[in-house]
Design an enzyme around this catalytic site. Sequence first.
Site, short mmCIF file in Angstrom:
data_model
loop_
_atom_site.label_atom_id
_atom_site.label_comp_id
_atom_site.label_asym_id
_atom_site.label_seq_id
_atom_site.Cartn_x
_atom_site.Cartn_y
_atom_site.Cartn_z
N GLU A 79 26.51 32.89 6.74
CA GLU A 79 27.22 31.62 6.50
C GLU A 79 26.39 30.78 5.55
OE1 GLU A 79 27.45 30.24 10.58
OE2 GLU A 79 29.20 31.50 10.97
N CYS A 117 32.35 24.90 16.74
CA CYS A 117 31.52 23.85 16.15
C CYS A 117 32.33 22.91 15.27
CB CYS A 117 30.37 24.46 15.37
SG CYS A 117 30.85 25.60 14.08
#
Lengths: 646, 646
Positions: free
Chosen positions: A313, A409
């Site tokens: 990521e 998240c």
Amino acid sequence: MAHTKIKNDITVQVTDSFWKRYMDVVRKEVIPYQWEALNDRIPGAVPSRAIQNFKIAAGEEAGEFHGFVFQDSDVAKWLEAAAFSLENEPDEALEKAADEVIALIGRAQQEDGYLNTYFTVKEPDGRWSNLRDQHELYCAGHMIEAAVAYYQATGKRALLDMMCRFADYIDQVFGREEGKIRGYDGHQEIELALVKLYDVTGNEKYLKLSQYFIDERGQQPHFFDQEKEKRQEDRPFFWNESYGYHQAHVPVREQKKAVGHSVRAMYMYTAMADLALKLGDSTLKKACEDLWGNVTSKQMYITAGVGSMEFGEAFSTDYDLPNDTAYTETCASIGLVFWAQRMLHLQADSKYADVMERAIYNGTISGMDLDGKKFFYVNPLEVKPDACSHRQDHHHVKPVRQKWFSCACCPPNLARLISSIGHYMYTVQQDELYVHLYAGNQADVQLNGQKVKIDQQTSYPWDEQVNVTVTPEQEKAFTIALRIPGWSKGAQVQVNGEKVEYESLVKNGYIYLERTWKKGDQIDLIFPMPVEKIRANPKVKENAGRMALQRGPIVYCLEEADNGQELSSIKIAGDAEFRSSFQPDVLGGVVVIEGEGVRESGDSWEDTLYQPVQKQSAPVSVKAIPYFAWCNRQPGEMVVWIREGN
Amino acid sequence: MAHTKIKNDITVQVTDSFWKRYMDVVRKEVIPYQWEALNDRIPGAVPSRAIQNFKIAAGEEAGEFHGFVFQDSDVAKWLEAAAFSLENEPDEALEKAADEVIALIGRAQQEDGYLNTYFTVKEPDGRWSNLRDQHELYCAGHMIEAAVAYYQATGKRALLDMMCRFADYIDQVFGREEGKIRGYDGHQEIELALVKLYDVTGNEKYLKLSQYFIDERGQQPHFFDQEKEKRQEDRPFFWNESYGYHQAHVPVREQKKAVGHSVRAMYMYTAMADLALKLGDSTLKKACEDLWGNVTSKQMYITAGVGSMEFGEAFSTDYDLPNDTAYTETCASIGLVFWAQRMLHLQADSKYADVMERAIYNGTISGMDLDGKKFFYVNPLEVKPDACSHRQDHHHVKPVRQKWFSCACCPPNLARLISSIGHYMYTVQQDELYVHLYAGNQADVQLNGQKVKIDQQTSYPWDEQVNVTVTPEQEKAFTIALRIPGWSKGAQVQVNGEKVEYESLVKNGYIYLERTWKKGDQIDLIFPMPVEKIRANPKVKENAGRMALQRGPIVYCLEEADNGQELSSIKIAGDAEFRSSFQPDVLGGVVVIEGEGVRESGDSWEDTLYQPVQKQSAPVSVKAIPYFAWCNRQPGEMVVWIREGN
């Protein structure tokens, strides 16, 4: 050590039609939905177990810990979002739910101040044994942020006191002194949280602890190596065996180029900028500026998405900005907003506010659908649903938003950003009031001890006009510094109906209006919003021969719903004219861009793949909608970078 | 059951300057180098241990099995390449080495005929326990192919007899009868090998066994499920839990679209076409035609690369042909050559020969550098070295060829293709001689019992002229069917100096010259070779607004070595004129294409990423080289699909 107060000088009531709608969605949909999710009451969704974990840690329920090691942070982010929402709009039921969860958190907190349900329930002897992976300080940081926000919103100290106890305990555990762990977290977050805790408590211990974490990071011998050896672990670290993933490959002041996990990077750079300001640390400021330059001029998408690579990521390399495999996590753009705000605190330069604005109107809110019920973790700039379902290297790119993630998240992160959008509009420095963002709001500002009311009226980002009414308690000399958006050309400024020739008043992209202000003084701004055809630096190979449409701060895209399939067959001339119009019934009310292009026809191709022929094309009407609002109708293709050509 | 002989009717001596150079490289470099590699005598390279495995299996050395489960196939492919090489050019030392390794293989073969060093050495009780993953029949197939080739090249039967014994044993183990395993291999290969074994032995048992493997594949209840249950294995299969990876998701006749591992697919389709012909099976033929249509009109790169996805080294979906993350394994293009040849056997249609030609001049030989010392496994159509080193989703794309792979499938596969290139030039059907490929060679052909000598003289693929001298033993009526290449327009044909108006003689892309041929008859062909600008079907989004250059059968590319960095900044007008010239000193002698384009300048961009400006461009000379020869100078960027524009 200068204790620079920023936020407490300003109270903002958002009245803006654009943001108020989002805030209402967050208040009415997102926060209640997430509360249900945290309590495992959403039929069909993967249970979060986050609240249950706290109950088990508090000894009030039996059972196993469930979820990620950072599951606690979902509760923390929800609490912070709830706090910001309460700040804008009191809500007795919400406050009661928050108070109850805070009490539960208190019961789950250990005697010594420690709080982490994963370790308390599952690995009571494992505390601090794997800082690299286990997110203990990350969770602590989010809970500290929640505590600060809840205290500021409600005046209630319960969670703040608990978090001070926790921070005091952390301070006893970590540091360079004999007997302490000379380490830091694998996921930065505690650093920026401790600065906030310092801000509300004035306790310098927290600032110094944050400074310690930042300064220690990446030093040799490497802490992650040492703790790994202690764990007798011999697997190489998954990410190219590099602590660049955690921005811990070298000390932070030696970092010139953004690398690694983009959310970790954003949170760390935010803390670095905070500390550079609070400590007057010029080497840290320089590092922030270098990193800012790298991110925003070499590694940022036009939507202010960052992190071009799914693996880790993470950031990849300069000018590597593929549109269809972008990671561009919602949380990373949110982190960029945090960082931009702190850079603005360090120095009022519109380049920071420009990026902040680019992020809040594009790459952040694209993460949520218009009714707040579904979310993107990854925000691609080009989608072909067939590729998403067939290609493993696109598997992270979802062609439609998802209801809830097991790794949840982004949704609460977006909820806290939207709920606190008012925090990003102004800053005060001595007798200067900076206006960074344009949006309807009423602000109460403390300028050198004097109260000033600011009333912004605007239909930004759709309309070019902004009217600001300035109401000081008493007539007084001070400065209002107005940002000229980077996208704007030919901005016009009037004060009380008189045109201001501002060229000589501009510094770093702000017009400094220094005068004696009296009640009801009127500033009228016009930022013309033609449709701009944006090209990318030729080094970005993916955007060669393409252009993106932008109007004001809003980046546009083409969707299949308006333009049919095979969006890559559509070309728009470099000198094409566009019409823009506010369409109240489209996507909750947005400005739509329309124009003419051509579409290459596949008719003559039948079953051939390659031919030595010019492609046939026919005129086609093209309709572009704001990028943030894509995928709110039927699913399909989407493209931001449109082919340029006749 | 028709026993259609094809190969034995034709003997080809390749004299072609293009292919002779490659064959010499294979004979002098590749085969000796691979022999050293198989014997672990290459300093610095990962040891193969392939020969050592046979020694251990033969009980002549102590030690552990090393390498992949299919390590034996490296020896088999080397032997097959050596056989083809001996067919072209006797070489006593090579034949001696081959005879010795064949004797060793004989000593490693088990009493019952079984041969596989992995199972003999490492898992003696594990035979046939995991067909899905363990490649036992795949290795058997390669050894059968080697045996057939070695027998045909040398007349020596030793390996052929061993492999008949092995095949006889396999026939006892597998089948639908009580007590047999009703299964098939996870990696198709045995099917096409058994057809070859049938061809040289005339033993129909082998043909029927091949037919069984093909017919049984994908039937329910699923064999891979059953054997998995037997192994008490509960992990899901890695590839989307789908046996599409092995083209075993449904029975082969129900397969309309190419899916899964591309090499497996090519080998299976090859065997299917073989069986369709030998068995006169029209449903199998139909399946082959459907799959051919899908692959070549929806899933094939312009280089005849197939397999657009690294995950599973697999096909993805129609029109999904990314250039920079392509997998396009050398072996898959080689497999496409095999399949195309078998489709030609089924039906003389130039569409099959066109793809075969596209593959042999582009996507196969690109897998080897010009001096035969380094190899590509993956053949991308666009390379930016920085992306390859930074992006995990590009990690399979190497910007330079590698010396040897631990999984060494491609180099020996290429060696056997090049060494046997003469096998692909002609076919004979009764009194028709088909000329599929143009290349310098002397062929001896049996046409209805009559010997005919064919002498092709040409500098193809660089030159448009092909001269064919026909020398029958005696004056005789027969047909010569000459392929008109799909890329060619305005082909000219003369027989003995007289122009042939061939339009009425064309069927499925072949000119049928039916006449009484006498000694020394001369066919002169001209296939004009202008530089063609090829566009891709608009459904291929990656090639939108781009064109590729092709001249004759050769696909071109731009390399950084000739055109500088940032190849995506270069545009060529749709009506640009190109010059082509044979340059004997460039890349071993190739036709180079030169012309004028423009280059977008990044000068004014400095550190900006996005601007609302037209890009500046300046004229630039553009030089293109054959794709197969890229990366034979300094490493750098490469692009096949060039931006089109002024």
